[in-house]
Design a protein around this motif. Structure first.
Motif, PDB file in Angstrom:
ATOM      1  N   ALA A  28       0.887  -1.148   0.000  1.00  0.00           N
ATOM      2  CA  ALA A  28       0.000   0.000   0.000  1.00  0.00           C
ATOM      3  C   ALA A  28       0.929   1.201   0.000  1.00  0.00           C
ATOM      4  CB  ALA A  28      -0.871  -0.008   1.245  1.00  0.00           C
ATOM      5  N   GLY A  29       1.249   1.700  -1.190  1.00  0.00           N
ATOM      6  CA  GLY A  29       2.293   2.714  -1.265  1.00  0.00           C
ATOM      7  C   GLY A  29       3.598   2.024  -0.926  1.00  0.00           C
ATOM      8  N   THR A  30       4.238   2.461   0.167  1.00  0.00           N
ATOM      9  CA  THR A  30       5.517   1.850   0.521  1.00  0.00           C
ATOM     10  C   THR A  30       5.371   0.816   1.624  1.00  0.00           C
ATOM     11  OG1 THR A  30       5.852   3.620   2.110  1.00  0.00           O
ATOM     12  CG2 THR A  30       6.823   3.915  -0.080  1.00  0.00           C
ATOM     13  N   ARG A  31       4.147   0.690   2.164  1.00  0.00           N
ATOM     14  CA  ARG A  31       4.003  -0.225   3.297  1.00  0.00           C
ATOM     15  C   ARG A  31       3.437  -1.564   2.875  1.00  0.00           C
ATOM     16  NH1 ARG A  31       0.961   2.518   8.112  1.00  0.00           N
ATOM     17  NH2 ARG A  31       1.493   0.582   9.119  1.00  0.00           N
ATOM     18  N   PRO A  32       4.081  -2.648   3.335  1.00  0.00           N
ATOM     19  CA  PRO A  32       3.568  -3.965   3.003  1.00  0.00           C
ATOM     20  C   PRO A  32       2.188  -4.191   3.621  1.00  0.00           C
ATOM     21  CG  PRO A  32       5.754  -4.116   3.985  1.00  0.00           C
ATOM     22  CD  PRO A  32       5.304  -2.707   4.141  1.00  0.00           C
ATOM     23  N   LEU A  33       1.357  -4.884   2.871  1.00  0.00           N
ATOM     24  CA  LEU A  33       0.033  -5.242   3.346  1.00  0.00           C
ATOM     25  C   LEU A  33      -0.075  -6.749   3.170  1.00  0.00           C
ATOM     26  CD1 LEU A  33      -3.212  -3.421   2.466  1.00  0.00           C
ATOM     27  CD2 LEU A  33      -3.095  -5.848   2.050  1.00  0.00           C
ATOM     28  N   VAL A  34      -0.269  -7.462   4.258  1.00  0.00           N
ATOM     29  CA  VAL A  34      -0.371  -8.916   4.139  1.00  0.00           C
ATOM     30  C   VAL A  34      -1.757  -9.384   4.527  1.00  0.00           C
ATOM     31  CG1 VAL A  34       1.995  -9.730   4.330  1.00  0.00           C
ATOM     32  CG2 VAL A  34       0.786  -9.086   6.385  1.00  0.00           C
ATOM     33  N   VAL A  35      -2.241 -10.328   3.769  1.00  0.00           N
ATOM     34  CA  VAL A  35      -3.541 -10.910   4.066  1.00  0.00           C
ATOM     35  C   VAL A  35      -3.329 -12.393   4.343  1.00  0.00           C
ATOM     36  CG1 VAL A  35      -5.867 -11.352   3.213  1.00  0.00           C
ATOM     37  CG2 VAL A  35      -4.710  -9.216   2.611  1.00  0.00           C
ATOM     38  N   TYR A  36      -3.794 -12.848   5.489  1.00  0.00           N
ATOM     39  CA  TYR A  36      -3.660 -14.243   5.871  1.00  0.00           C
ATOM     40  C   TYR A  36      -5.013 -14.861   6.169  1.00  0.00           C
ATOM     41  CZ  TYR A  36       1.298 -15.363   6.282  1.00  0.00           C
ATOM     42  OH  TYR A  36       2.590 -15.676   6.000  1.00  0.00           O
ATOM     43  N   ASP A  37      -5.132 -16.119   5.810  1.00  0.00           N
ATOM     44  CA  ASP A  37      -6.264 -16.926   6.235  1.00  0.00           C
ATOM     45  C   ASP A  37      -5.775 -17.665   7.487  1.00  0.00           C
ATOM     46  OD1 ASP A  37      -7.758 -19.267   6.632  1.00  0.00           O
ATOM     47  OD2 ASP A  37      -8.240 -19.473   4.514  1.00  0.00           O
ATOM     48  N   LEU A  38      -6.392 -17.378   8.626  1.00  0.00           N
ATOM     49  CA  LEU A  38      -5.917 -17.925   9.907  1.00  0.00           C
ATOM     50  C   LEU A  38      -7.064 -18.576  10.678  1.00  0.00           C
ATOM     51  CD1 LEU A  38      -3.932 -14.792  11.111  1.00  0.00           C
ATOM     52  CD2 LEU A  38      -2.948 -17.080  11.229  1.00  0.00           C
ATOM     53  N   PRO A  39      -6.752 -19.598  11.479  1.00  0.00           N
ATOM     54  CA  PRO A  39      -7.792 -20.125  12.368  1.00  0.00           C
ATOM     55  C   PRO A  39      -8.056 -19.097  13.474  1.00  0.00           C
ATOM     56  CG  PRO A  39      -5.871 -21.593  12.260  1.00  0.00           C
ATOM     57  CD  PRO A  39      -5.471 -20.309  11.625  1.00  0.00           C
ATOM     58  N   LEU A  40      -9.318 -18.782  13.714  1.00  0.00           N
ATOM     59  CA  LEU A  40      -9.657 -17.791  14.741  1.00  0.00           C
ATOM     60  C   LEU A  40      -9.096 -18.222  16.100  1.00  0.00           C
ATOM     61  CD1 LEU A  40     -11.198 -15.238  15.614  1.00  0.00           C
ATOM     62  CD2 LEU A  40     -13.239 -16.634  15.874  1.00  0.00           C
ATOM     63  N   ASN A  41      -9.125 -19.535  16.315  1.00  0.00           N
ATOM     64  CA  ASN A  41      -8.584 -20.126  17.533  1.00  0.00           C
ATOM     65  C   ASN A  41      -7.165 -19.668  17.857  1.00  0.00           C
ATOM     66  OD1 ASN A  41      -7.617 -22.018  19.427  1.00  0.00           O
ATOM     67  ND2 ASN A  41      -7.240 -23.514  17.827  1.00  0.00           N
TER      68      ASN A  41
END
Ligand code: GDP
Ligand code: MG
Length: 597
Positions: free
Chosen positions: A437-450
């Motif tokens: 996002a511009g210069t900042r990394p944006l990571v999206v993870y699929d994670l167990p809520l647990n």
């Protein structure tokens, strides 16, 4: 008011980007309240959760604005809750309005919460006007942030407004943009009444107050109205708008937003998203999209002093009166005695309630580790919702188990990216996206809520020195290899320490837990085995060695004061222990033992 002169909108923003300040400015600039009233009134009304820096309940205000074209517009601002725990409530209030101001701090740029909230606005088909706030600050970079809004969110930002909510720059332009860039609501005055229940809360003087958006038809005082969800009928005894104090009106018509009271006793009877119509000649079908908000995180709340159980019950019932999304049922634990199993919309919600119980009602609590709701599919084809790992049915009858997963959006400075990826990987995350996002990394993870529920957020903050911003959404249930792990202290299972774990991680978790407990449980006169087990099989084991016979022996006889002090200290220590079989377990052990680090 005719529809063409109504504009309904909300403000979406990441925390601290200036949503409340901008709302205050809009209220002031439209002379909705006199300057004298300004301070005391608004700030309270608009920011009930000011102390925690978040707004939990939607608040609303009706402004009247004489535009440059000489016409007067009614502007209804709904202040949406700012946190994802309340995503469903956000989504409902978004459906009550046609447009949003997207406030972005021009010294900071887009953050994780900006994204989560703006997607809700896009889902509700809003017209979105970007507002770059804090342009008075030297660090403001409006051009960079415009570009970022276009790149990351994908909306046109070329006509973004340049605003300083603090010093009042761009407020007039913002009001004009609301009138000319946001669409008027639609609705049919002659059609049967359909009003959306946007929010409700308990007022000690008026009873339950219901915030409504009229879609079709007209609502008046003394009308008998039906709440379509459960068919209950009430007579309206007060109808009005917020300016921002309550002001009575004769009626509310299509496109309008206001409140009613109707001698409703409990907030529980008023479900956000419900449709209200007339008892006679009412609408046949409710508005689409109703779904009740459901608790996703559960934990046990037990009084430290068991004599306070009734006080805890009273306090919980009072809180529940004003918070329909919080659930509770009585629970007994062999280790902790009588208490309640409580369900929350998310972690923040849990913290808010726990804090209030401890501070406002002055009850010292033991909170067991939060757990998510598992779906346990039995061999006979039925499904059980598991709210408490201690209730896990016998595995021989279980076919498979599903757990809730989330989509986590994390923004983090480059320097900490590696640590964040490792943390997500360690928590069984599946990387979905890694972009900038511009210069900042944006990571999206699929994670167990647990794996997120317990201490993920704390860990994230600590590995990024507080620089990460985090947001999540539930994405649904998925099967995995999950088992219940039990902990046995002195050969007796301790129910409050049972947990669901992934089979591949069970040994590691079990070992860590036994080691922790060995440190946390004081030595006794006898040897205490501490074991973790799955089914009947022990997967980890530690032994707490026995104490030397006489604890005061090391005081070399003579010094009586010292001896007494030591005994007193032991006695005081005892109070904060729970006797379990022959073993005393300190309260803090129930939480600390579950922390991973
Ligand atoms: P919210 O969390 O989005 O409601 O943000 P607030 O309205 O509470 O503002 C957060 C902080 O930013 C407060 O200290 C405000 O005084 C400050 N702030 C808001 N707007 C501006 C602005 O235009 N310029 C400057 N310099 N500060 C602002
Ligand atoms: Mg605020």
């Amino acid at each position: 008011t005719d529809l063409a002169h109504i504009r309904n909108f909300s403000i979406v923003a990441h925390i601290d980007h200036g949503k409340s300040t901008l709302a205050d400015r809009l209220i002031q600039a439209t002379n909705t309240v006199s300057n004298r009233e300004m301070k005391e009134q608004l700030l309270d009304a608009m920011d009930i959760e000011r102390e925690r820096g978040i707004t939990i309940k939607a608040n609303t205000v009706r402004l009247e604005y004489l535009a440059d074209n000489g016409e007067t517009y009614v502007l209804n601002l709904i202040d949406t809750p700012g946190h994802v725990d309340f995503a469903y409530e956000v989504s409902r209030s978004m459906h009550a309005v046609e447009g949003s101001l997207l406030v972005v701090d021009s010294t900071q740029g887009v953050e994780a919460q900006t994204l989560a909230n703006v997607y809700q606005a896009i889902d509700a088909d809003h017209e979105i006007v970007p507002v770059l706030n804090k342009i008075d600050l030297p660090a403001s970079e409006p051009d960079r942030v415009k570009e970022q809004i276009e790149d990351v969110i994908g909306i046109d930002a070329s006509e973004a407004l340049l605003v300083s909510a603090k010093s009042g720059i761009g407020i007039h332009e913002t009001l004009e943009a609301i009138c000319h860039r946001l669409p008027a609501p639609k609705g049919d005055r002659a059609a049967p009444l359909k009003a959306m229940l946007v929010d409700s809360w308990y007022d000690p003087y008026l009873g339950v107050v219901v915030l409504v958006r009229i879609m079709d038809g007209v609502m008046k005082k003394n009308d008998r109205v039906k709440f379509m969800r459960n068919g209950t009928v009430h007579q309206i005894d007060k109808i009005g708008v917020f300016r921002p104090a309550m002001r009575d009106v004769a009626e509310l018509g299509p496109g309008e937003i206001g409140f009613i009271t109707a001698s409703i006793k409990q907030v529980r009877d008023t479900k956000v998203g419900d449709t209200i119509t007339h008892e006679k000649k009412g609408a046949e079908k409710p508005l689409p999209g109703f779904k009740p908000s459901i608790p996703v995180v559960f934990c046990g709340l037990f009084p430290v002093d068991s004599a306070e159980f009734e006080d805890l019950r009273d306090a919980i019932e009072k809180l529940a009166l004003n918070d329909a999304s919080f659930s509770f049922e009585m629970e007994t634990s062999a280790a902790l005695g009588f208490g309640f199993r409580c369900g929350f919309l998310g972690l923040l919600h849990l913290e808010v309630i726990r804090d209030r119980l401890e501070r406002e009602y002055d009850i010292e609590l033991i909170t067991t580790a939060p757990s998510v709701v598992y779906h346990v599919y039995m061999k006979d084809g039925s499904m059980q919702e598991l709210h408490n790992p201690a209730d896990m049915p016998d595995m021989t009858h279980v076919d498979h188990i599903e757990e809730p997963r989330i989509k986590a959006t994390i923004m983090v400075p480059d320097d900490y990216l590696g640590d964040v990826l490792k943390l997500c990987q360690d928590r069984r995350g599946i990387q979905q996206e890694l972009t900038y996002a511009g210069t900042r990394p944006l990571v999206v993870y699929d994670l167990p809520l647990n794996e997120v529920v317990f201490d993920f957020y704390d860990r994230l903050k600590s590995v990024t020195k507080g620089y990460a911003s985090f947001d999540y959404q539930m994405i649904g249930y998925r099967q995995d290899n999950l088992v219940k792990m039990q902990v046995l202290v002195n050969d007796e299972p301790v129910d409050a320490l049972s947990m669901m774990v992934h089979r591949d991680r069970a040994e590691m978790r079990g070992r860590a837990m036994c080691e922790k407990l060995k440190e946390l449980i004081p030595r006794h006169m006898f040897k205490i085995p501490i074991q973790a087990a799955i089914g009947g099989k022990v997967i980890a084991r530690e032994t707490l060695s026995a104490l030397r016979k006489d604890v005061t022996a090391k005081c070399y006889g003579g010094d009586a004061t010292r001896k007494r002090k030591l005994l007193e200290k032991q006695k005081a220590g005892k109070k904060k222990m729970r006797q379990f079989g022959k073993v005393d377990i300190p309260q803090e052990a129930f939480i600390s033992a579950l922390k991973m680090d």
